[in-house]
Design an enzyme around this catalytic site. Sequence first.
Site, mmCIF file in Angstrom:
data_model
loop_
_atom_site.group_PDB
_atom_site.id
_atom_site.type_symbol
_atom_site.label_atom_id
_atom_site.label_comp_id
_atom_site.label_asym_id
_atom_site.label_seq_id
_atom_site.Cartn_x
_atom_site.Cartn_y
_atom_site.Cartn_z
ATOM 1 N N GLN A 50 0.847 -1.201 0.000
ATOM 2 C CA GLN A 50 0.000 0.000 0.000
ATOM 3 C C GLN A 50 0.878 1.245 0.000
ATOM 4 O OE1 GLN A 50 -3.416 -0.793 3.073
ATOM 5 N NE2 GLN A 50 -1.675 -2.041 3.624
ATOM 6 N N ASP A 54 6.315 4.588 -1.671
ATOM 7 C CA ASP A 54 7.682 5.101 -1.511
ATOM 8 C C ASP A 54 8.747 4.390 -2.350
ATOM 9 O OD1 ASP A 54 8.132 2.656 -0.117
ATOM 10 O OD2 ASP A 54 7.640 3.589 1.812
ATOM 11 N N HIS A 60 -1.664 1.292 -4.222
ATOM 12 C CA HIS A 60 -2.027 2.691 -3.988
ATOM 13 C C HIS A 60 -1.146 3.646 -4.805
ATOM 14 C CE1 HIS A 60 -4.175 1.778 0.120
ATOM 15 N NE2 HIS A 60 -4.864 1.408 -0.936
ATOM 16 N N PRO A 62 4.113 -4.324 15.740
ATOM 17 C CA PRO A 62 4.251 -4.154 17.196
ATOM 18 C C PRO A 62 2.906 -4.091 17.907
ATOM 19 C CG PRO A 62 5.154 -2.249 16.013
ATOM 20 C CD PRO A 62 4.585 -3.165 14.991
HETATM 21 P P1 OAD Z 1 -1.404 2.708 9.257
HETATM 22 O O1 OAD Z 1 -0.785 3.944 9.781
HETATM 23 O O2 OAD Z 1 -2.875 2.624 9.268
HETATM 24 O O3 OAD Z 1 -0.847 1.448 10.059
HETATM 25 C C1 OAD Z 1 0.536 1.281 10.273
HETATM 26 C C2 OAD Z 1 0.774 -0.030 10.968
HETATM 27 O O4 OAD Z 1 2.171 -0.210 11.064
HETATM 28 C C3 OAD Z 1 0.206 -0.108 12.399
HETATM 29 O O5 OAD Z 1 -0.445 -1.357 12.573
HETATM 30 C C4 OAD Z 1 1.463 -0.008 13.261
HETATM 31 O O6 OAD Z 1 1.337 -0.723 14.483
HETATM 32 C C5 OAD Z 1 2.483 -0.667 12.365
HETATM 33 N N1 OAD Z 1 3.900 -0.323 12.628
HETATM 34 C C6 OAD Z 1 4.418 0.825 13.114
HETATM 35 N N2 OAD Z 1 5.767 0.734 13.179
HETATM 36 C C7 OAD Z 1 6.098 -0.491 12.710
HETATM 37 C C8 OAD Z 1 7.332 -1.181 12.527
HETATM 38 N N3 OAD Z 1 8.510 -0.624 12.813
HETATM 39 N N4 OAD Z 1 7.278 -2.443 12.038
HETATM 40 C C9 OAD Z 1 6.103 -3.038 11.732
HETATM 41 N N5 OAD Z 1 4.918 -2.423 11.890
HETATM 42 C C10 OAD Z 1 4.901 -1.169 12.370
HETATM 43 O O7 OAD Z 1 -0.810 2.493 7.781
HETATM 44 P P2 OAD Z 1 -1.364 1.527 6.624
HETATM 45 O O8 OAD Z 1 -1.992 0.318 7.198
HETATM 46 O O9 OAD Z 1 -0.282 1.360 5.641
HETATM 47 O O10 OAD Z 1 -3.922 4.882 1.842
HETATM 48 O O11 OAD Z 1 -2.488 2.441 5.999
HETATM 49 C C11 OAD Z 1 -3.212 1.934 4.895
HETATM 50 C C12 OAD Z 1 -3.601 3.046 3.968
HETATM 51 O O12 OAD Z 1 -4.227 4.100 4.730
HETATM 52 C C13 OAD Z 1 -2.438 3.757 3.312
HETATM 53 O O13 OAD Z 1 -1.971 3.093 2.178
HETATM 54 C C14 OAD Z 1 -3.037 5.081 2.951
HETATM 55 C C15 OAD Z 1 -3.752 5.369 4.236
HETATM 56 O O14 OAD Z 1 -4.834 6.202 4.136
HETATM 57 C C16 OAD Z 1 -4.322 5.921 1.072
HETATM 58 O O15 OAD Z 1 -3.944 7.053 1.305
HETATM 59 C C17 OAD Z 1 -5.241 5.565 -0.048
#
Ligand code: OAD
Length: 274
Positions: free
Chosen positions: A106, A109, A124, A242
């Site tokens: 998603q 980068d 995305h 985490p």
């Molecule tokens: P989120 O910000 O919703 O979730 C990030 C996840 O990464 C959370 O579950 C955190 O716990 C986890 N996390 C944080 N640090 C981490 C690490 N070092 N290692 C592993 N996990 C870690 O981001 P996404 O799920 O990517 O879409 O969000 C999905 C979509 O929402 C994005 O693609 C974007 C956004 O709106 C659009 O803009 C269309």
Amino acid sequence: MLDDTDIRIAADWLRDARRVVIFSGAGVSAESGIDTFRDDGGLWIDFPPETFATVRGILRTALLRPRRCAEFLHRILEPIAQARPNPAHQALAALDRHVETIVVTQNIDGLHQQAGSPIVHEIHGSLLETCTLRGRFVKLLNRAGLMQVSGAMSCAARSLFPRLRMLWAMRPLVGLSRHGLVRPRVVLFGEALCEPAWTESLAAARTCDLMLVVGTSGVVLPAAMLPSEASANGARVIAIDPDDAGRCDLWLRGAAGAVLPLLLRRAFGETTEL
Ligand code: OAD
């Protein structure tokens, strides 16, 4: 705390797998210095998506609050312009040397490709590409180019004429070309996912025997359907995060940059090259 038994089970599943799909989100790039969206300090906390991540919202903000719009663009561009793949991206790229691996991300980068993952579906889109309003690819950008736009946005946010400065700064990303209007190839809320990336991702999820869900809150549809599609078709699902990772067969609790290299070494030997 990461449980040793869980890592051993995950390593066994990885060794047995014939086709692995990685479903990644912002968390996989967190250790490259790119903010997630919904964690403390996440992008959507400071810049609500209704205002900054819909076509209507961003156009309205550019028109009425250009300084704020320039701040947002600077905040999103600078970390991506400066980012390098971290040990999580590198471990996922190395996994392909052991088992067929397809990355569905998603993220916008470009870090999975830079780390060397051979098949990456960017559902995305990518901030490193521009396209026409119909989604036709126009050109590739590099991180140095993004850095220039980011610097210009920072100046626009402080300028006496923020709207003009912002429009000028955006020229590499937005404008007219011989193909018509051009924009960054990123999916905003309310828009369809990128094709053929989405159709191929669904097919991959339905035919893999193991899915690694890495660093995503799994709340944004339709992308968030992928783990249940994999599961419904018999695949095992391992989440690496985490925080509580929702429904999965096994949760490896921790940062991706620590868990993934450990998992690879446990599955394929301590001398595994990452
Ligand atoms: P989120 O910000 O919703 O979730 C990030 C996840 O990464 C959370 O579950 C955190 O716990 C986890 N996390 C944080 N640090 C981490 C690490 N070092 N290692 C592993 N996990 C870690 O981001 P996404 O799920 O990517 O879409 O969000 C999905 C979509 O929402 C994005 O693609 C974007 C956004 O709106 C659009 O803009 C269309």
